[in-house]
Design an enzyme around this catalytic site. Structure first.
Site, PDB file in Angstrom:
ATOM      1  N   ARG A   1       0.826  -1.210   0.000  1.00  0.00           N
ATOM      2  CA  ARG A   1       0.000   0.000   0.000  1.00  0.00           C
ATOM      3  C   ARG A   1       0.862   1.263   0.000  1.00  0.00           C
ATOM      4  NH1 ARG A   1      -3.596   2.829   4.230  1.00  0.00           N
ATOM      5  NH2 ARG A   1      -5.219   3.787   2.931  1.00  0.00           N
TER       6      ARG A   1
ATOM      7  N   HIS B   1       0.582   4.314  -2.685  1.00  0.00           N
ATOM      8  CA  HIS B   1       0.388   5.703  -2.248  1.00  0.00           C
ATOM      9  C   HIS B   1       1.581   6.581  -2.597  1.00  0.00           C
ATOM     10  CE1 HIS B   1      -3.183   5.168   0.756  1.00  0.00           C
ATOM     11  NE2 HIS B   1      -3.364   4.503  -0.367  1.00  0.00           N
TER      12      HIS B   1
ATOM     13  N   ASN C   1      -3.384   8.668   4.464  1.00  0.00           N
ATOM     14  CA  ASN C   1      -2.220   8.031   5.098  1.00  0.00           C
ATOM     15  C   ASN C   1      -2.199   8.120   6.620  1.00  0.00           C
ATOM     16  OD1 ASN C   1      -1.155   7.367   2.561  1.00  0.00           O
ATOM     17  ND2 ASN C   1      -0.107   9.346   2.391  1.00  0.00           N
TER      18      ASN C   1
ATOM     19  N   HIS D   1      -6.017  -5.946  -2.656  1.00  0.00           N
ATOM     20  CA  HIS D   1      -6.859  -6.098  -1.454  1.00  0.00           C
ATOM     21  C   HIS D   1      -7.122  -7.557  -1.105  1.00  0.00           C
ATOM     22  CE1 HIS D   1      -8.605  -1.706  -1.577  1.00  0.00           C
ATOM     23  NE2 HIS D   1      -7.327  -1.767  -1.235  1.00  0.00           N
TER      24      HIS D   1
HETATM   25  C1  HEM Z   1      -8.995   1.242  -6.164  1.00  0.00           C
HETATM   26  C2  HEM Z   1      -9.023   2.137  -5.200  1.00  0.00           C
HETATM   27  C3  HEM Z   1      -8.552   1.856  -3.799  1.00  0.00           C
HETATM   28  C4  HEM Z   1      -9.154   2.276  -2.662  1.00  0.00           C
HETATM   29  C5  HEM Z   1     -10.425   3.109  -2.572  1.00  0.00           C
HETATM   30  C6  HEM Z   1      -8.384   1.771  -1.554  1.00  0.00           C
HETATM   31  C7  HEM Z   1      -8.670   2.036  -0.216  1.00  0.00           C
HETATM   32  C8  HEM Z   1      -8.070   1.393   0.851  1.00  0.00           C
HETATM   33  C9  HEM Z   1      -8.426   1.575   2.234  1.00  0.00           C
HETATM   34  C10 HEM Z   1      -9.504   2.535   2.755  1.00  0.00           C
HETATM   35  C11 HEM Z   1      -7.658   0.740   2.972  1.00  0.00           C
HETATM   36  C12 HEM Z   1      -7.705   0.536   4.489  1.00  0.00           C
HETATM   37  C13 HEM Z   1      -6.743   1.449   5.216  1.00  0.00           C
HETATM   38  C14 HEM Z   1      -6.889   1.370   6.712  1.00  0.00           C
HETATM   39  O1  HEM Z   1      -7.862   0.785   7.199  1.00  0.00           O
HETATM   40  O2  HEM Z   1      -6.036   1.927   7.416  1.00  0.00           O
HETATM   41  C15 HEM Z   1      -6.819   0.015   2.060  1.00  0.00           C
HETATM   42  C16 HEM Z   1      -5.905  -0.934   2.409  1.00  0.00           C
HETATM   43  C17 HEM Z   1      -5.031  -1.533   1.541  1.00  0.00           C
HETATM   44  N1  HEM Z   1      -4.854  -1.187   0.208  1.00  0.00           N
HETATM   45 FE1  HEM Z   1      -6.118  -0.111  -0.906  1.00  0.00          FE
HETATM   46  N2  HEM Z   1      -7.323   1.047  -2.030  1.00  0.00           N
HETATM   47  C18 HEM Z   1      -7.384   1.084  -3.400  1.00  0.00           C
HETATM   48  C19 HEM Z   1      -6.463   0.528  -4.267  1.00  0.00           C
HETATM   49  C20 HEM Z   1      -5.330  -0.137  -3.864  1.00  0.00           C
HETATM   50  C21 HEM Z   1      -4.238  -0.498  -4.736  1.00  0.00           C
HETATM   51  C22 HEM Z   1      -4.168  -0.169  -6.230  1.00  0.00           C
HETATM   52  C23 HEM Z   1      -3.324  -1.142  -3.962  1.00  0.00           C
HETATM   53  C24 HEM Z   1      -1.980  -1.701  -4.345  1.00  0.00           C
HETATM   54  C25 HEM Z   1      -1.612  -1.963  -5.579  1.00  0.00           C
HETATM   55  C26 HEM Z   1      -3.872  -1.209  -2.621  1.00  0.00           C
HETATM   56  C27 HEM Z   1      -3.296  -1.866  -1.557  1.00  0.00           C
HETATM   57  C28 HEM Z   1      -3.856  -1.954  -0.294  1.00  0.00           C
HETATM   58  C29 HEM Z   1      -3.386  -2.869   0.714  1.00  0.00           C
HETATM   59  C30 HEM Z   1      -2.350  -3.959   0.513  1.00  0.00           C
HETATM   60  C31 HEM Z   1      -4.113  -2.592   1.890  1.00  0.00           C
HETATM   61  C32 HEM Z   1      -3.943  -3.243   3.261  1.00  0.00           C
HETATM   62  C33 HEM Z   1      -2.836  -2.496   4.020  1.00  0.00           C
HETATM   63  C34 HEM Z   1      -2.490  -3.038   5.393  1.00  0.00           C
HETATM   64  O3  HEM Z   1      -2.961  -4.091   5.807  1.00  0.00           O
HETATM   65  O4  HEM Z   1      -1.691  -2.362   6.073  1.00  0.00           O
HETATM   66  N3  HEM Z   1      -5.058  -0.560  -2.595  1.00  0.00           N
HETATM   67  N4  HEM Z   1      -7.074   0.460   0.764  1.00  0.00           N
END
Ligand code: HEM
Ligand SMILES: *[C@@H]1O[C@H](CO)[C@@H](O)[C@H](O)[C@H]1NC(C)=O
Length: 318
Positions: free
Chosen positions: A61, A65, A93, A192
């Site tokens: 993530r 970002h 973030n 995800h």
């Molecule tokens: C398509 C639009 C996307 C939205 C709206 C989105 C939104 C989010 C949100 C709200 C979280 C949770 C953060 C938290 O609870 O602190 C999250 C987690 C995450 N996102 Fe996304 N995301 C998107 C695309 C992506 C992309 C493109 C990637 C990587 C290529 C990604 C990788 C991740 C990962 C791996 C997590 C888990 C992080 C952790 O466990 O620390 N996301 N995302």
């Protein structure tokens, strides 16, 4: 050309190649200056992921970002100071992006092996690839040669990163703004399949805000994400296998078990339904498309040549 000596022909070809390569990344960028780089990063990530499997997700993530905000330039890694407000404290973030300490650990090991040579942006790109692979995902060749930004943009972080309430058309246009297609977006969203999310980002969806949701799943999630309180309570984004990089995320979407509103938008009667269905049954196709899209993500406006710098400490400019 036929009448020129070989050395001149070679020279001409080399300069054409050098020109074409200007501003471009290359897989062999550190092959002479830091030959052990990839081994150092891999073993540090193996240790971090063994200690906490979620770390692979957190680093992935961070990379997303970083790249979506003025390119893959390590800008997300800069700490705020009394006179500088960067990306760490931006909405998407703050109290959410994590893994900075792991990047610091890797950076100090890389510095010990090759002083002032490898950028933080490249370390993040390699660590991301290794984390995905360590959880069972694909691997790919990481293009290298990015340099680190001397600045960061909180306002760009606030406006360029999609939020969990986004509609399909918003998601498509925010990725298009970075030169990524709707299918790249759908493949990258498969990230995800690993990691955790805080209640505050999906509460609305599981408490009546969305109709396109599996009732059994919503009830399960409400057990630890109540109407009030528990904002930072965690739930796996992929209900099936949050520490396995597989195609479970797409199976979730087909079963209406997307965690975020934005996740379920990819399978809600729109243009991405057929691709989601394909990935849900064909994990190898997902893995291959994800790897290709990650290379594209990693190519977003890198600083190269003499632009930017090779930061010595990822948290501050030199
Ligand atoms: C398509 C639009 C996307 C939205 C709206 C989105 C939104 C989010 C949100 C709200 C979280 C949770 C953060 C938290 O609870 O602190 C999250 C987690 C995450 N996102 Fe996304 N995301 C998107 C695309 C992506 C992309 C493109 C990637 C990587 C290529 C990604 C990788 C991740 C990962 C791996 C997590 C888990 C992080 C952790 O466990 O620390 N996301 N995302
Ligand atoms: C809801 O999720 C369960 C698993 O939690 C699954 O067995 C069921 O098929 C899903 N229902 C629908 C309508 O997709």
């Amino acid at each position: 050309m036929a009448f020129l000596p070989n050395s001149l022909v070679t020279l001409a070809l080399l300069s054409i190649l050098a020109c074409a390569a200007q501003g471009q990344l290359s897989a062999s960028f550190y092959s002479t200056t830091c030959p052990n780089l990839q081994t150092v990063v891999r073993s540090a990530m193996a240790q971090a992921v063994a200690k906490e499997p979620r770390m692979a997700a957190s680093i992935l993530r961070l990379f997303f970002h970083d790249c979506f905000v003025n390119g893959c330039d390590g800008s997300i890694l800069l700490d705020d100071t009394p006179t500088f407000t960067g990306e760490k404290s931006a909405g998407p973030n703050a109290n959410s992006a994590r893994g900075f300490d792991v990047i610091d650990t890797i950076k100090s090991q890389v510095e010990a092996a090759c002083k002032a040579t490898v950028s933080c942006a490249d370390i993040l790109a390699l660590a991301t690839r290794d984390g995905v692979n360590l959880l069972g995902g694909p691997t790919w060749t990481v293009q290298l040669g990015r340099r680190d930004a001397r600045t960061a943009s909180q306002s760009a972080a606030n406006s360029n990163l999609p939020g969990p309430g986004s509609s399909l058309s918003t998601l498509i246009s925010m990725f298009a703004a970075k030169g990524l297609s709707a299918s790249d977006m759908t493949a990258l969203s498969g990230a995800h399949t690993i990691g955790q999310a805080q209640c505050q980002f999906f509460r609305g969806r599981i408490t009546g805000g969305d109709t396109n949701i599996n009732a059994t799943f919503a009830a399960l999630r409400r057990q630890t994400c109540p109407m009030t309180g528990g904002n930072s309570n965690l739930a796996p984004i992929d209900v099936q296998s949050p520490i396995k990089f597989d195609n479970g995320y797409y199976q979730d979407l087909v079963g209406r078990r997307g965690l975020f509103h934005s996740d379920q938008e990819l399978f809600n009667g729109g243009s991405q339904d057929s691709l989601v269905r394909l990935y849900s049954t064909n994990g190898a196709k997902f893995a291959a498309d994800f790897a290709k899209a990650m290379i594209k993500l990693g190519n977003l406006s890198p600083l190269t040549g003499s632009n930017g710098e090779v930061r010595l400490n990822c948290r501050k400019v030199n």
